[in-house]
Structures are given as C-alpha cells and as structure tokens.
Scaffold this motif. Structure first.
Motif, mmCIF file in Angstrom:
data_model
loop_
_atom_site.group_PDB
_atom_site.id
_atom_site.type_symbol
_atom_site.label_atom_id
_atom_site.label_comp_id
_atom_site.label_asym_id
_atom_site.label_seq_id
_atom_site.Cartn_x
_atom_site.Cartn_y
_atom_site.Cartn_z
ATOM 1 N N THR A 145 -3.613 1.524 -8.412
ATOM 2 C CA THR A 145 -3.995 1.959 -8.126
ATOM 3 C C THR A 145 -3.202 1.978 -6.874
ATOM 4 O OG1 THR A 145 -5.538 0.323 -8.739
ATOM 5 C CG2 THR A 145 -6.361 1.211 -6.633
ATOM 6 N N ILE B 155 -10.216 3.918 1.773
ATOM 7 C CA ILE B 155 -9.542 3.470 0.428
ATOM 8 C C ILE B 155 -9.681 2.874 0.287
ATOM 9 C CG2 ILE B 155 -7.529 3.361 -0.455
ATOM 10 C CD1 ILE B 155 -6.555 5.790 1.887
ATOM 11 N N ALA C 61 -11.226 2.038 -3.253
ATOM 12 C CA ALA C 61 -10.390 1.598 -4.277
ATOM 13 C C ALA C 61 -9.828 -0.333 -4.809
ATOM 14 C CB ALA C 61 -8.601 2.380 -3.625
ATOM 15 N N TYR C 62 -9.439 -0.755 -3.253
ATOM 16 C CA TYR C 62 -8.972 -1.915 -3.698
ATOM 17 C C TYR C 62 -9.266 -3.453 -3.005
ATOM 18 C CZ TYR C 62 -4.733 1.410 -1.871
ATOM 19 O OH TYR C 62 -3.768 1.713 -1.709
ATOM 20 N N ASN D 72 0.471 -1.000 0.212
ATOM 21 C CA ASN D 72 0.283 0.377 0.124
ATOM 22 C C ASN D 72 1.183 1.683 0.101
ATOM 23 O OD1 ASN D 72 -1.810 1.745 0.502
ATOM 24 N ND2 ASN D 72 -2.496 1.495 2.499
ATOM 25 N N VAL E 22 -3.553 6.189 -5.775
ATOM 26 C CA VAL E 22 -4.384 6.965 -4.892
ATOM 27 C C VAL E 22 -3.084 7.817 -3.469
ATOM 28 C CG1 VAL E 22 -4.929 6.221 -1.878
ATOM 29 C CG2 VAL E 22 -6.059 4.940 -4.085
#
Length: 356
Positions: free
Chosen positions: A159, A140, A144-145, A87, A163
């Motif tokens: 991605t 997030i 997003a994930y 991440n 972010v």
C-alpha cells in the motif's frame, strides 16, 4: 559397544570445539572491523594533511546535506517505531513539500529575489508547508494505512508503494515531467573562515533545521503526547487499556513526520533552486538509508546516520583523494552493507525482542 567413558570423551571434545570455532569467528570479525576502520581513518588523515581547507570545505557541505537528510529520515523512523511500517511514500511527501513551497513563494506571492518581505514570507511558507505536508500524511494514514494495521506485513508495505506512485503522479501533473528551476529569496553571499567558504544558505539551513530537530526530540521525550507515542510503540493494546487514544497518537506521529518533511522540502527548494517529481525517490532513499544506518526506530540514530551519510558524500565528492561524485551512491551503500554485516541493528539500534 560404546562405554560411558567413550561417550563422555566425545561430548567433551565436541563441546570444546564449538567455543574455539566461535572464538576464531569472533576474532576474525573484530580484526576485519578494525582493518576497515583503520582504512577509513587513514584515508581521512591523508586528505586532511594534503589539503586541510578542502577537507573542512567538504565537511561543511556534508553537514549541510546531513541535517536535511535528518529531517526526512526522522519521518521514516517515527512511523516505523510506532507501527513498524516502512512508509515508502514519505520521500514523495517531501517532493510535494518542495513544489508547494516553490509555488507559495514564487507564484502565489511573486517573490524572486531576497528582500525584507521575502524573509517574512519564508517563515510563513515554512509554517504553511509543514502544515500542508502534515495534513497529507495524516490523510494517508487515515484512509490507506489504518485498516491494515493488523493485516500481514506485506499488505501495508505494498500500500505504501502504491501511495508513493499516487504522489508521484500528482508531482508530474503539478511540476511536469522535467525538473524546474526557481529563484531563491535567501541571500546569496557567504562568509569565509580560514579559507573555508560557508554560504549564507547553509547557515540559514542549520538555523532552521537544528531547532526543529531539538523541538521534535523534546516533544517525543518530554511531553504527554510523546509519552503516549512511546507507550503505543511499545505495546498498542496495553496503551489502549491505559486510556491512550491509539488512533490519535498514530495520526499525531504521521503529522509530526509530515511536518518535518515539509520543512525539508522548503529548505531543499530554496537552497538548491530546483524541483522535480522524482526527488522523493532520490532523497527518500538516502534518508531511509540514514534511518537504517543509525538504527531504524531510534530518533538519535536517524539524525546520526543522516549526518554521517552527508559527511561521507561530502568528503567523497570534495576531497582530493576520493572516488568522486559519480561513485557517491556506491560508497554510501557499500558502507551501509558493511555496517549491517558487523552491526545489523544499526549504530544506535537495539536488538528487537519478540513479544510472546
């Protein structure tokens, strides 16, 4: 014409040659590792004998930095351990934590100096900043994930980079393009032990971070939610069949990592007195390196790697015989590269077994 005897002789000689070459490589490997370790120990002993006070002073600074890195590094290793995602936005989440804590204390409550009320606000800010960063991290993950869990590994990685840029943009709009300095509400004094100066801010940092690290370890290893996290990390499909809500478990993992990043943001802002939109890149890179050094996915390894990197930086920057602060990053990454050559899984990491 090749006889049976000739063929067996050739095979035996080749079989004998392979182990001997492997033995030579193994010996060279071990000798090289021993020489590097001897060089490091010799360097430390020379500095300790030359200036013991300076040695311990640099160690105090290194440990103080190390526990801060550990709070951030655990966010990387928690997420990687459960969904195998690096991440890259996590460092920028830490940066938002520094901004939120600065505005919470100095702007919204108007505190710029140590006071009794300031200590209460500090505790309130710690809880609020942890909740703030945890909420952002869960958001997030949700938007997003989550949809990319079964996508090719490159998709969530890109991605995460996207972010990261979004959070940096928020940081620029919030903080501005240049660094800002802030007054601290923590006491500015220090205690002296045998000539070693230990600032009160360092003591407070340890008082805050060590219990948080222990609490996080307890949650992961002893609670039902922690067992669900470990089961999901081992096999998400099997965990789902056993009745574990995988989505909630992963969201809880992101919340836990975000909360630790928020705590690190408050401690950094109050002890360093500065905020900047690119702090996430600088500190996040060091924290990610700590997680890799200790063994990505291993909680104890992340803490060990962070403390070691903090010590390496502190000793290199503060010892009389060292390369100096300008070479600090070079020293850290050189040691990381050497470790990856001799132990690719990190200090406490275990070889990954491919599930088939």
């Amino acid at each position: 014409e090749i006889t049976y005897g000739d063929w067996s002789s050739d095979v035996c000689s080749s079989d004998l040659a392979a182990p001997s070459s492997q033995l030579i490589k193994s010996i060279l490997f071990r000798v090289s590792a021993a020489l590097i370790l001897f060089g490091i120990v010799y360097w430390l002993l020379i500095n300790l004998m030359k200036s013991p006070t300076q040695f311990f002073q640099a160690s105090v600074i290194g440990i103080s930095n190390g526990v801060l890195y550990a709070l951030i590094a655990l966010g990387y290793t928690l997420v990687y351990g459960i969904i195998e995602l690096i991440n890259f936005a996590h460092g920028d989440l830490f940066m938002l934590g520094t901004l939120f804590s600065a505005y919470f204390i100095s702007v919204w409550f108007g505190l710029t100096a140590p006071s009794t009320a300031g200590y209460l606000i500090f505790v309130a800010c710690l809880v609020t900043t942890m909740a703030f960063c945890a909420g952002i991290n869960v958001t997030i993950e949700r938007f997003a994930y989550r949809r990319l869990r079964r996508a090719p590994k490159l998709a969530p990685l890109i991605t995460a980079v996207g972010v990261s840029f979004i959070l940096q943009f928020i940081g620029i709009r919030w903080n501005g393009s240049g660094p800002k300095t802030w007054n601290s509400i923590l006491p500015a004094g220090e205690i002296v032990v045998s000539g070693v100066h230990i600032p009160y801010t360092t003591i407070i940092s340890l008082i805050v971070t060590v219990p948080l690290l222990l609490l996080m370890t307890f949650i992961v290893s002893k609670t039902r939610r922690g067992k669900a996290m470990r089961a999901t990390a081992q096999d998400a499909d099997a965990a789902r069949l056993m009745g574990i809500d995988v989505n909630k478990t992963i969201a809880f993992t992101f919340a836990l990592g975000g909360a630790l990043a928020g705590a690190a943001g408050l401690i950094f802002q109050q002890t360093r007195g500065v905020t900047s939109y690119n702090l996430g890149y600088q500190l996040g890179l060091i924290a990610f390196t700590s997680a890799v050094l200790g063994g990505i996915g291993n909680l104890q390894g992340a803490v060990l790697g962070a403390v070691l990197i903090g010590l390496i930086q502190g000793l290199n920057d503060g010892l009389p015989i060292g390369l100096g602060q300008q070479w600090s990053q070079t020293v850290v990454f050189s040691i990381l590269i050497l470790l990856m050559v001799f132990r690719p899984t990190g200090l406490l990491g275990k070889p990954m077994v491919e599930k088939v």
